[in-house]
Design an enzyme around this catalytic site. Sequence first.
Site, mmCIF file in Angstrom:
data_model
loop_
_atom_site.group_PDB
_atom_site.id
_atom_site.type_symbol
_atom_site.label_atom_id
_atom_site.label_comp_id
_atom_site.label_asym_id
_atom_site.label_seq_id
_atom_site.Cartn_x
_atom_site.Cartn_y
_atom_site.Cartn_z
ATOM 1 N N ASP A 552 29.968 -0.203 -23.700
ATOM 2 C CA ASP A 552 28.995 -0.014 -22.628
ATOM 3 C C ASP A 552 29.042 -1.273 -21.737
ATOM 4 O OD1 ASP A 552 26.846 0.873 -21.152
ATOM 5 O OD2 ASP A 552 25.446 0.965 -22.823
ATOM 6 N N ARG A 611 31.825 3.319 -20.295
ATOM 7 C CA ARG A 611 31.020 3.681 -19.132
ATOM 8 C C ARG A 611 31.795 3.411 -17.843
ATOM 9 N NH1 ARG A 611 25.003 1.340 -18.470
ATOM 10 N NH2 ARG A 611 26.144 -0.493 -17.739
ATOM 11 N N ASP A 627 23.377 6.144 -17.258
ATOM 12 C CA ASP A 627 21.948 6.239 -17.534
ATOM 13 C C ASP A 627 21.264 7.220 -16.597
ATOM 14 O OD1 ASP A 627 22.581 4.399 -19.400
ATOM 15 O OD2 ASP A 627 21.729 2.689 -18.333
ATOM 16 N N HIS A 685 21.397 11.499 -26.036
ATOM 17 C CA HIS A 685 21.105 10.067 -26.034
ATOM 18 C C HIS A 685 19.745 9.872 -25.375
ATOM 19 C CE1 HIS A 685 21.662 5.846 -26.169
ATOM 20 N NE2 HIS A 685 22.136 5.648 -24.950
#
Length: 926
Positions: A552, A611, A627, A685
Amino acid sequence: MATFTERMGPVLLFWLGLCLSGTWAVDKGNFKTCDQSAFCKRQRAITPGESPYRALLETMELTNTKLTLQLINDNNKVRLLLELYRLQGNITRVKINELKPLKPRYEVPDVLIREPPTEPLSLLSQDENGVVLSLGAESQRVIVSARPFRLDIVEGRDVLMSLNSRGLLGFEHLRMRKDTFSYKVTSTVASVWDNIKRVFSSSQADPEADNKEATDPPSQVETTKEEEEKVEDGMWEETFKSHTDSKPNGPSAVSLDFSLPGVEHVYGIPEHADTLKLKTTDSGDPYRLYNLDVFQYELYNPMALYGSVPVMLAHNAQRTTGIFWLNAAETWVDISSNTAGKTVFGKMLDYVQGSSETPQTDVRWISESGIIDVFLMLGPTPREVFSQYASLTGTQAFPPLASLGYHQCRWNYNDQEDVRAVDAGFDEHDIPYDFIWLDIEHTDGKRYFTWDPHKFASPKEMLQGLMDKKRKMVAIVDPHIKVDTNYKIHNEIRSRGFYIKNKDGADYEGWCWPGSAGYPDFTRPDMRAWWAGQFAYDQYEGSMENLYTWNDMNEPSVFNGPEVTMHKDALHGSWEHRDMHNLYGFYVQMATAQGLIERSGGVERPFVLTRAVFAGSQRLGAVWTGDNAAEWDHLKISIPMCLSLGLVGISFCGADVGGFFKSPSSELLVRWYQTGAYQPFFRAHAHLDTPRREPWLFGPENTALIREAVRQRYTFLPYWYQLFYHAYQTGEPVMRPLWVEYPQDPATFALDDEFLLGRDLLVHPVTEEGARGVTAYLPGKDEVWFDIHTFQKHNGVQNLYIPVTMSSIPVFQRGGSIIPRKLRVRRSSACMEDDPYTLYVALDNRRTAEGELYIDDGHTFNFEKREFIHRKFSFTNNVLSSVNLEPDAQFTTKSWVERIIILGASKPSKITLRTAGKLLVLLFTI
Ligand SMILES: *[C@@H]1O[C@H](CO)[C@@H](O)[C@H](O)[C@H]1NC(C)=O
């Protein structure tokens, strides 16, 4: 994982100047617009139609493999060198660099899988206005016009693509700085003081800013008004918010325009939270490609996100082409169209009145540094563009079968007992899953490769418990390394000199989860080799074969850095971070995947989630869309976001099921599971601050709905696996827009709410709150489509209204296809390994069908040694037969075909099985 705003202390808040307003929207002020990015503003200000570039035909050299030619800028007399190559498979490569740069300019390494093989070029004609070259055997030619310089690629009488036809080629040559101090003594003392005050205040506002420059006296004095303005333009220094970017190399931007005659639809250039069909950018900002950790990103806009893949596809009913702009610096892409804003009626009226012009899309690419290195992929079909792009950057990594199952993640599963209880919960509620995930809190104080000594005191025991159930775990390993002399990883990186340096040569430090952190220089092969070694079982304490990795924050995210990322003047050896920013995450994932391969002695396939991505990331693993939020629009946008990544080779894509920020209603959560079950990477998530949301926490009815969605996923695993094998072989996307299969049908060109998996499954998930029905477009005038739940048959072409209830997931199997499934769903994919197959044979209007079945061990690289089974099934004249597609491949499986379901057949009187010369009468039901 979000940026820090909700979790870090007030010091950081001060530095970034953010406030916690409590609203769920990105703070746009933290990120630059084109106007706030000096090079973008300068390049965008170039006036069309006034190109100063001229081709110097007398400098032309043509060898068998390339054409070289100098270009001159008539305004400043700086010369450029153009190289043109014809590559195998209908690709033309155009490189433009300075003929004699002051120092080398960055050329992106490691993204191309090899030096692309060339094909011969030949001269067709030449005069004082230009040259015409033949592009191999096809009727394709390149026309190089000299004055002004432009390139046209034509086939027959059609222009496929033109370069610099609008005269927007821009190439800022490297130059000596005339002054050593950017704030000059000019005729008005006041303006000097304004400048100096500005420098002081900005450097004081930023504790990291180096104010040495500002306190040094100017060593030279320049007085021209013009140069003063250039300084204002941010050529040698640029300030955004509290950050000053020193630019020791000065201006270095490159830009070029491309015209696409006949094109109204362009796609790609992920990652943006926007529609599949890209929009024109005339009235706003260009699409931005600059890997950034954008807190609470907003939808339907061209702002940069975590990944950047500089590849655009252009499509119309006759042809698909692609542009691959190989540049890893910050990049902006402008799109304009002469038909934008016109309605179908308006276009019709133009046509009737004879005033219609050919539709055309124009794009312009602008990058901050590097060179122009562009690959023109000429198709002509979508499949050929995928294969052309794959020949340059490789194909999707073939993932372990288990990673195509369901993943259960949250920030965070608190301790081993929590992991045990969640794992047990899946068994208790009879929901399969393959991977449980641990976020940053599992570490000892955000020191990656370690475990919290209290909460995860015996990781091997935990992993063994999962292994006993044939399940696996993913633990996060981020690239920011805690600066802590008691931390082995930090000490080793520092002592080996592996950290990225700041502009003054000391180790670069920024704030991230662990507090002060260093960032390893993953561009260095020796650093990557060392990092890979950290995944060895004897190095990574507590790790086992069923532990995999998640990278990440690898944009990289730097909480106190400009735009929450690294300073552009940080140094990777002699290169600036500016030159290769968009590559950083690619390298992090590369080194990590290498580690997972090496720890098994090269036997096991890795699984690494990233990511940040760049071109070529498809070779390394999976990606998720970062996100997102528990909102209906975020559920909807997961479709075009993953479709866009798939079009540029990155098939293994998913969005956080349920939404990362905020808390979903049970309806949204159920709908998200139903959608995610039919998207490639299927992981739930959630943010640390959200209430728990394991699938059984929303009452028995919702548990049942989620269970059913996840079970549907597992029944289709043989099909998913075969699609990924195909993607690995060809570069074709697993999840694809309808136009890829129906390229001549304009009704498919801008669909954002449905998609195909391979050729044969059409999915129109329910993404509207309170939906009573959805309208699915079923394409193909000769096609029939079977509802996979009711087996009802529908004809293409139609807009089919489907009434829905909470249990509905509208999915259709194409008539003419055979899809293998496994209907005995168990705890995990590995538990289903030896289970039998059911073949779903869906007949087309000619009563035929075909499909494939691919089987191997599901987790090693032995398939590369031809240890697999690959069979093709065909149904014609009421006979279903099977042939071995790869007779020299060998693999033994315990599974078998236990059932065949034929859709669209009439009632037979008898069914027989012929195998090895024997004839058996089979049971059947209708
Ligand atoms: C190259 O283009 C030609 C003409 O458009 C087409 O017929 C041919 O199939 C293409 N070849 C490849 C390898 O893409």
